[in-house]
Scaffold this motif. Structure first.
Motif, short mmCIF file in Angstrom:
data_model
loop_
_atom_site.label_atom_id
_atom_site.label_comp_id
_atom_site.label_asym_id
_atom_site.label_seq_id
_atom_site.Cartn_x
_atom_site.Cartn_y
_atom_site.Cartn_z
N ILE A 70 0.81 -1.14 -0.06
CA ILE A 70 -0.02 -0.05 -0.01
C ILE A 70 0.87 1.28 -0.10
O ILE A 70 0.62 2.24 -0.74
CB ILE A 70 -0.92 -0.04 1.18
CG1 ILE A 70 -1.77 -1.35 1.25
CG2 ILE A 70 -1.83 1.19 1.33
CD1 ILE A 70 -2.76 -1.32 2.55
N THR A 71 1.78 1.27 0.64
CA THR A 71 2.73 2.42 0.87
C THR A 71 4.19 2.53 0.14
O THR A 71 4.85 3.72 0.04
CB THR A 71 3.05 2.46 2.34
OG1 THR A 71 3.99 1.58 2.67
CG2 THR A 71 1.69 2.46 3.46
N PRO A 128 2.46 7.51 0.90
CA PRO A 128 3.33 6.52 0.35
C PRO A 128 4.58 7.07 -0.01
O PRO A 128 4.89 8.42 -0.11
CB PRO A 128 2.44 5.87 -0.81
CG PRO A 128 1.77 7.26 -1.30
CD PRO A 128 1.20 8.42 -0.10
N LEU A 134 2.60 3.58 -7.11
CA LEU A 134 1.44 4.40 -7.01
C LEU A 134 1.51 5.48 -7.83
O LEU A 134 2.58 6.19 -7.89
CB LEU A 134 1.17 4.82 -5.46
CG LEU A 134 0.93 3.30 -4.45
CD1 LEU A 134 0.45 3.92 -3.43
CD2 LEU A 134 -0.59 2.75 -5.10
N ARG A 141 -2.74 9.25 -3.54
CA ARG A 141 -1.88 9.30 -2.29
C ARG A 141 -2.43 9.17 -1.04
O ARG A 141 -2.17 8.78 -0.15
CB ARG A 141 -0.75 10.38 -2.73
CG ARG A 141 0.04 10.05 -3.68
CD ARG A 141 1.09 11.29 -4.01
NE ARG A 141 2.10 11.37 -2.92
CZ ARG A 141 3.14 10.75 -2.71
NH1 ARG A 141 3.56 9.75 -3.80
NH2 ARG A 141 3.81 10.97 -1.68
N SER A 144 -4.19 6.04 -0.29
CA SER A 144 -3.15 5.31 0.12
C SER A 144 -2.90 5.33 1.51
O SER A 144 -2.86 4.56 2.46
CB SER A 144 -1.90 5.33 -0.56
OG SER A 144 -0.73 4.58 -0.18
#
Length: 205
Positions: A70-71, A128, A134, A141, A144
């Protein structure tokens, strides 16, 4: 690693039927990432098996990568250095937790609160990672950042509940979450840059 690049290019040529160079590059890159993941899993299994801590290492790794997907986060510049450092770090921490004696409820609770609180603050500030896959769109962002914050917030009461029943699971989970967050902090980038310089001098390319 050179051999993974050669193999991924070879497989991509067999899959692609058009002359679109960009599509070939995307497919080749995807295959190479998959091969590297398999290699990482294999190396983690071998090391954790030798340490007699297979489930601890793999549970720790699963939680870590769940949040990292995710990050994003700091990474090494070459597949080999990533394999060496990643295997050593994940198997080492998983093994270290497996050796921990049963902690008092208050001490285990304190660790979980500290780890999840620090993780939440770092994620809200730095997630992130700037280099992650991403999109750079601010809305994505923000989403996220919110998703990982929700994951951390939801995990905290659950981990506190587990303290009296499955303490090792709670410690593994909270430590993995903290590691993921630490890999977003600027200090980690500086440490990795220094480590890569040292590894480069030692011939790890």
């Amino acid at each position: 690693m050179v051999w993974t690049t050669k193999l991924s290019n070879h497989l991509a040529k067999k899959i692609t039927t058009d002359e679109n160079h960009e599509r070939f590059e995307e497919i080749s890159h995807g295959i190479e990432i998959f091969l590297l993941y398999l290699l990482n899993i294999a190396s983690l299994f071998v090391v954790s098996y030798l340490l007699n801590a297979v489930w601890e290492v793999f549970f720790f790794t699963l939680v870590y990568y769940l949040h990292r997907l995710i990050t994003g986060g700091v990474h090494m510049s070459t597949p080999l250095s990533c394999l060496i450092v990643g295997t050593a770090l994940l198997s080492g921490l998983g093994y270290a937790v497996s050796l921990l004696p049963l902690l008092s409820t208050s001490l285990a609770t304190a660790w979980i609160l500290v780890a999840t609180s620090a993780s939440l603050l770092i994620n809200l500030r730095y997630a992130p990672a700037a280099h992650t896959y991403l999109p750079t769109d601010d809305r994505i962002r923000i989403i996220s950042r919110r998703v990982v914050a929700i994951l951390v917030l939801l995990s905290c009461p659950f981990l506190l509940f587990l303290v009296n029943y499955e303490q090792k699971v709670a410690i593994l989970y909270s430590t993995a979450v903290l590691l993921q967050a630490v890999h977003l902090h600027p200090v980690s980038y500086r440490l990795v840059a220094g480590l890569e310089k040292t590894m480069g001098k030692g011939g790890f390319k």
